[in-house]
Design a protein around this motif. Sequence first.
Motif: not given
Length: 393
Positions: A181-185
Amino acid sequence: MAWAIGGANDAANSMSTAVGAKAITPPKQAVLIAGVLEFTGGAYFFGKSVTETIRKGILYPDKITDPNILVYGSVAALLAATIWLVIATKFGLPVSTTHSIIGGIVGYGIVYAGFSVVNWGGKMTQVVLSWILSPIIGAIMAFFVFKALTKSIFERNDPVKSSKIWSPFWVGLAFVVIGTMFYIKVLHGKDLGRGVIFYGIPAGLVVFLILFFALRAKFPSSDPFIGVESIFRRVQVITSGYVALAHGANDVANAIGPVAAVYAVATMGMAGMKVPVPRWILAMGGLGIALGVATYGYRVMETVGRRITELTNTRGFTIDFSAATVVLVASWLGLPISTTHVVVGAVIGVGLARGVKAINKDIVRDIIISWFVTVPVAALISASLFKVLMIVG
């Protein structure tokens, strides 16, 4: 505006399960964690650098060509969202910031150019779908995750031994989701596979190994149930902190987007349809969020964290893990999901896993009603404010 839009209502959601499960205590710890992460990690450093003056296809841009209309409309939409969110927060109701602003934009758009200016088949359809999809998917996910966690640890003959094996697995799995999620969001990555392989799995593996060897050395308590909860109490602080970081990077930047639009149009005219968001605007938003959590966020924390159902650390962990997973998959698939609604749905799902009687049905009813009136109420307030601004202007 940021005080109400980000801090008092939305940002409080990130801390609500940790507060409800007593992993952290309001207001000091919750304010410190949410305020710092929302401001420095989210709204200021990772906030979106580009915003659209006519937000995400809600209104047809070719029908609004006067820059003054855009300025007055954006101000009316933000004020309407602020007023509605202050009212909702007063009663401890967790409502969607995004939906509030969408309602505000629809309100001034209809006053100016009629119902045809609204893209009813696009963004508005997605908003309606998100009312339905978000809490249901969040509840289903949390229900099954909590059942699986309970069976893998609490219902075994030797909970202590099972905890040493399964706790690292569940916590590691949570960090796979958090890393991805860190990568995407936050980093706005588009390739889910890359996010899982290069961010999620390494984060999950490191945490798994650390916790696995730490538990082999010493178990936190002679009582297996207390021991399990103490493990998840520490992890829950981290997962709640991540929710605050992701919220600051996305929802908050979206909430102050209309401010950047007003600034751009006022300085560049309609040529500023896509403009960089000045850092001082992001900083003002982040400061407002921190103040909102500190002074008013406790009301929403109380509702989500304590009034819907009783939370322990394992239940709180389940909610954070489930909500993060649902938002991750929804973001990748492009589905219309409201983070606020997913979190509330996950709280309900954990309660249902313990039986319907564990749910405060009156509170759930009030929350659902508040969700459905958010867009029309914000639209009506915005429409009225827009007319006043046009007269004064």
